[in-house]
Design a protein around this motif. Structure first.
Motif, PDB file in Angstrom:
ATOM      1  N   ARG A   7       0.838  -1.217   0.000  1.00 54.48           N
ATOM      2  CA  ARG A   7       0.000   0.000   0.000  1.00 54.48           C
ATOM      3  C   ARG A   7       0.870   1.264   0.000  1.00 54.48           C
ATOM      4  O   ARG A   7       0.544   2.261  -0.652  1.00 54.48           O
ATOM      5  CB  ARG A   7      -0.960  -0.011   1.181  1.00 54.48           C
ATOM      6  N   ARG A   8       1.998   1.225   0.708  1.00 55.49           N
ATOM      7  CA  ARG A   8       2.929   2.368   0.713  1.00 55.49           C
ATOM      8  C   ARG A   8       3.493   2.593  -0.682  1.00 55.49           C
ATOM      9  O   ARG A   8       3.573   3.721  -1.161  1.00 55.49           O
ATOM     10  CB  ARG A   8       4.061   2.132   1.707  1.00 55.49           C
ATOM     11  N   TRP A   9       3.888   1.508  -1.361  1.00 50.31           N
ATOM     12  CA  TRP A   9       4.391   1.623  -2.735  1.00 50.31           C
ATOM     13  C   TRP A   9       3.322   2.186  -3.665  1.00 50.31           C
ATOM     14  O   TRP A   9       3.627   3.013  -4.523  1.00 50.31           O
ATOM     15  CB  TRP A   9       4.856   0.270  -3.253  1.00 50.31           C
ATOM     16  N   ARG A  10       2.077   1.740  -3.481  1.00 50.99           N
ATOM     17  CA  ARG A  10       0.983   2.257  -4.309  1.00 50.99           C
ATOM     18  C   ARG A  10       0.813   3.755  -4.113  1.00 50.99           C
ATOM     19  O   ARG A  10       0.654   4.515  -5.081  1.00 50.99           O
ATOM     20  CB  ARG A  10      -0.331   1.550  -3.974  1.00 50.99           C
ATOM     21  N   GLU A  11       0.831   4.207  -2.855  1.00 53.85           N
ATOM     22  CA  GLU A  11       0.685   5.638  -2.563  1.00 53.85           C
ATOM     23  C   GLU A  11       1.807   6.438  -3.206  1.00 53.85           C
ATOM     24  O   GLU A  11       1.582   7.495  -3.793  1.00 53.85           O
ATOM     25  CB  GLU A  11       0.659   5.874  -1.056  1.00 53.85           C
ATOM     26  N   GLN A  12       3.051   5.951  -3.086  1.00 46.00           N
ATOM     27  CA  GLN A  12       4.197   6.640  -3.674  1.00 46.00           C
ATOM     28  C   GLN A  12       4.078   6.683  -5.196  1.00 46.00           C
ATOM     29  O   GLN A  12       4.347   7.714  -5.817  1.00 46.00           O
ATOM     30  CB  GLN A  12       5.495   5.938  -3.268  1.00 46.00           C
ATOM     31  N   PHE A  13       3.680   5.565  -5.776  1.00 42.26           N
ATOM     32  CA  PHE A  13       3.532   5.452  -7.221  1.00 42.26           C
ATOM     33  C   PHE A  13       2.485   6.443  -7.735  1.00 42.26           C
ATOM     34  O   PHE A  13       2.731   7.187  -8.689  1.00 42.26           O
ATOM     35  CB  PHE A  13       3.125   4.013  -7.548  1.00 42.26           C
ATOM     36  N   LEU A  14       1.337   6.470  -7.086  1.00 44.91           N
ATOM     37  CA  LEU A  14       0.262   7.359  -7.520  1.00 44.91           C
ATOM     38  C   LEU A  14       0.596   8.832  -7.284  1.00 44.91           C
ATOM     39  O   LEU A  14       0.272   9.689  -8.106  1.00 44.91           O
ATOM     40  CB  LEU A  14      -1.050   6.977  -6.832  1.00 44.91           C
ATOM     41  N   ALA A  15       1.266   9.117  -6.172  1.00 43.52           N
ATOM     42  CA  ALA A  15       1.653  10.509  -5.894  1.00 43.52           C
ATOM     43  C   ALA A  15       2.656  11.000  -6.932  1.00 43.52           C
ATOM     44  O   ALA A  15       2.554  12.131  -7.410  1.00 43.52           O
ATOM     45  CB  ALA A  15       2.236  10.628  -4.490  1.00 43.52           C
ATOM     46  N   ARG A  23       3.794  14.236 -11.731  1.00 42.01           N
ATOM     47  CA  ARG A  23       4.318  14.266 -13.099  1.00 42.01           C
ATOM     48  C   ARG A  23       3.268  14.787 -14.078  1.00 42.01           C
ATOM     49  O   ARG A  23       3.572  15.547 -14.988  1.00 42.01           O
ATOM     50  CB  ARG A  23       4.773  12.860 -13.493  1.00 42.01           C
ATOM     51  N   LEU A  24       2.026  14.361 -13.892  1.00 40.05           N
ATOM     52  CA  LEU A  24       0.971  14.791 -14.802  1.00 40.05           C
ATOM     53  C   LEU A  24       0.642  16.266 -14.650  1.00 40.05           C
ATOM     54  O   LEU A  24       0.304  16.935 -15.627  1.00 40.05           O
ATOM     55  CB  LEU A  24      -0.291  13.948 -14.594  1.00 40.05           C
ATOM     56  N   THR A  25       0.726  16.784 -13.444  1.00 39.14           N
ATOM     57  CA  THR A  25       0.439  18.206 -13.262  1.00 39.14           C
ATOM     58  C   THR A  25       1.596  19.060 -13.739  1.00 39.14           C
ATOM     59  O   THR A  25       1.406  20.191 -14.138  1.00 39.14           O
ATOM     60  CB  THR A  25       0.146  18.539 -11.785  1.00 39.14           C
ATOM     61  N   GLY A  26       2.813  18.510 -13.685  1.00 38.69           N
ATOM     62  CA  GLY A  26       3.980  19.230 -14.180  1.00 38.69           C
ATOM     63  C   GLY A  26       4.358  20.425 -13.343  1.00 38.69           C
ATOM     64  O   GLY A  26       5.099  21.282 -13.792  1.00 38.69           O
ATOM     65  N   ARG A  80       7.357  23.058 -14.259  1.00 34.05           N
ATOM     66  CA  ARG A  80       7.019  24.449 -14.557  1.00 34.05           C
ATOM     67  C   ARG A  80       7.716  25.392 -13.594  1.00 34.05           C
ATOM     68  O   ARG A  80       8.230  26.430 -14.008  1.00 34.05           O
ATOM     69  CB  ARG A  80       5.500  24.652 -14.511  1.00 34.05           C
ATOM     70  N   GLY A  81       7.741  25.042 -12.319  1.00 37.87           N
ATOM     71  CA  GLY A  81       8.390  25.890 -11.332  1.00 37.87           C
ATOM     72  C   GLY A  81       9.876  26.025 -11.597  1.00 37.87           C
ATOM     73  O   GLY A  81      10.438  27.117 -11.514  1.00 37.87           O
TER      74      GLY A  81
END
Length: 105
Positions: A50-58, A63-66, A70-71
């Motif tokens: 579950r920790r790996w899943r959270e890290q993966f999704l975060a 990455r998708l928001t960029g 951008r900053g």
């Protein structure tokens, strides 16, 4: 006292590569097998997966928001602009100094 403490052995932890973690996370997201079943088959705790899943999704969301890219890009553009202005001022100062020196001849 545990068996490891009695025998003087240290507990060893397995190392998982990024590829292995990704494969397990993707398998858990696909839903063909339950998280519990994947964990049993791979001898890992549900908490770890579950920790790996959270890290993966975060990381994917970031990455998708960029926002990070951008900053960084904005910061670099501002720095380049400051350096260009400084270079322009120094170039002008050098030209003025050259003109003044020619006037002394």
């Amino acid at each position: 006292m545990s068996e490891n403490e009695q025998t003087g052995k240290r507990r060893t932890y397995r190392k998982f590569t990024a590829q292995q973690k990704t494969e397990l996370v993707v398998a858990s997201l696909r839903g063909h097998k339950s998280v519990a079943q994947l964990c049993r088959e791979n001898e890992i705790s549900e908490t770890l997966l579950r920790r790996w899943r959270e890290q993966f999704l975060a990381a994917g969301q970031e990455r998708l928001t960029g926002t990070t890219e951008r900053g960084e890009n904005d910061e670099l553009k501002q720095r380049v602009a400051r350096l260009e202005r400084a270079l322009g001022r120094k170039t002008l100062e050098a030209e003025v100094a050259g003109e003044l020196l020619r006037g002394w001849e």
